[in-house]
Design a protein around this motif. Sequence first.
Motif, PDB file in Angstrom:
ATOM      1  N   ARG A 166       0.843  -1.193   0.000  1.00  0.00           N
ATOM      2  CA  ARG A 166       0.000   0.000   0.000  1.00  0.00           C
ATOM      3  C   ARG A 166       0.885   1.252   0.000  1.00  0.00           C
ATOM      4  N   TRP A 167       0.566   2.132  -0.936  1.00  0.00           N
ATOM      5  CA  TRP A 167       1.241   3.438  -0.972  1.00  0.00           C
ATOM      6  C   TRP A 167       2.766   3.305  -0.874  1.00  0.00           C
ATOM      7  N   PRO A 168       3.490   2.748  -1.790  1.00  0.00           N
ATOM      8  CA  PRO A 168       3.078   2.411  -3.154  1.00  0.00           C
ATOM      9  C   PRO A 168       2.349   1.079  -3.243  1.00  0.00           C
ATOM     10  N   ASP A 169       1.601   0.935  -4.332  1.00  0.00           N
ATOM     11  CA  ASP A 169       0.752  -0.224  -4.544  1.00  0.00           C
ATOM     12  C   ASP A 169       1.583  -1.371  -5.132  1.00  0.00           C
ATOM     13  N   ASP A 268      -6.194   8.380   1.068  1.00  0.00           N
ATOM     14  CA  ASP A 268      -4.794   8.436   0.656  1.00  0.00           C
ATOM     15  C   ASP A 268      -3.940   8.692   1.887  1.00  0.00           C
ATOM     16  N   ARG A 269      -2.630   8.709   1.687  1.00  0.00           N
ATOM     17  CA  ARG A 269      -1.709   8.828   2.815  1.00  0.00           C
ATOM     18  C   ARG A 269      -1.927  10.130   3.593  1.00  0.00           C
TER      19      ARG A 269
END
Length: 418
Positions: A166-169, A268-269
């Motif tokens: 996750r975040w990045p995917d 989102d983050r």
Amino acid sequence: MTVTAGVLAADAAPRRLAGAMPRVERVAARAADATEAERAVILEEFWADVTRRGTPLVEALDGDPEHCAVTFLWRGHRATRQVLLLAEGLADPADLAASRLSPLPGTDIWHLTYRLRADHRGSYRMAADISPGEPPASPERLQRRLLSLSAHAAPDPLNHRRTPGRWPDRDTSVFELPQAPARAWTERRSGAARGRVERHRLPAGVLGAERDVWAYLPPGGRDGELPVLVLNDGDMWFGRLAFQDALDALVADGAVPPLAVLAPDSVDRATRSRELGAPDSHVPFLADELLPWAAGRWPLTTDPARTLVAGQGLGGLTSLYAGFLRPERFGNVLAQSVPLSAASPSPPSRIGDGASRPVTVRLDVGLREDAILGHHRDLYETLRSRGCPVTLNEYNGGHDWACWRASLAEGLVGLLGH
């Protein structure tokens, strides 16, 4: 009562081992006296065996049955300058050079071995540096080079066990040592009745914006009001980790009663960082907007004893605040790897002597989370001294979805099980 996930009492601190372990040493010994053609055959045989078995390599340590030698491998080539291992709970972000693999002279093998307690579970990525020239000699410049390299880290191509990132995917590789706690409900169960997952758009006035909410409804008919789990980070649990598979298995086994799950999206983050852990906005959203909205659509309980709020990291902090600020809505809290620190008071300290009614709390934290492990132990003692029913589960791992995924299902059984 303190619940410790690991079954071993031995030292859990990871230790990097010098040199190569027996399986790699045997290859080195054979390759040392071989011709170039023979060496190529030896290495092809080694990599074929590694590909079949998967990585990392796990070997017993003589005279130390409670630990394993765990060897991470990378197949290099002439352009490979260095290989970086980014293992959650093992790598030190401030000293990435210590997490580099070593080349085995005369071969294409890069290796790094840790002594780990046999109940360790964790995730990792790897990255190879093929930049022209040798790595910088200066420690400061080398650290900067490795930080840049870490942005390109990817799953281990020789390890087929992965979990979504996750975040990045990006996916991460996962390894589990032989005595890691069982993951009885984390995979899709063949033949288990399937619940349904819906995604709704909810007006969230207190947050100043609409919010997506993932809702899980159990299989079968409705027999009375359903217990409720409010689970932070719905985009991860349902959008990436398919947590509905675990819920279906739990219900099929009778480990928990049929329940509804409401899981707000974190967007989102930046939004997550701003909202989660902020009790003045997010707790009213969960208690006064999310729960009433859901109760208008499905037969959900309003009994706090059958309502659980759970989360990881900042989501765990939000869950603690929700339980202690709104105990009439949330009677159970499952908080995993909460970012507690001496500089920021814990939720019980902020609100005085705690809730007006009993709130049952389970705290999960990894033994590799050095910055917060002690604060979880302090919070456990604080809650217990104030009469709060509380357990502390210390697992052998880091700040890691691979660990949270395994212990979340166990926590649901402990808090909502029959």
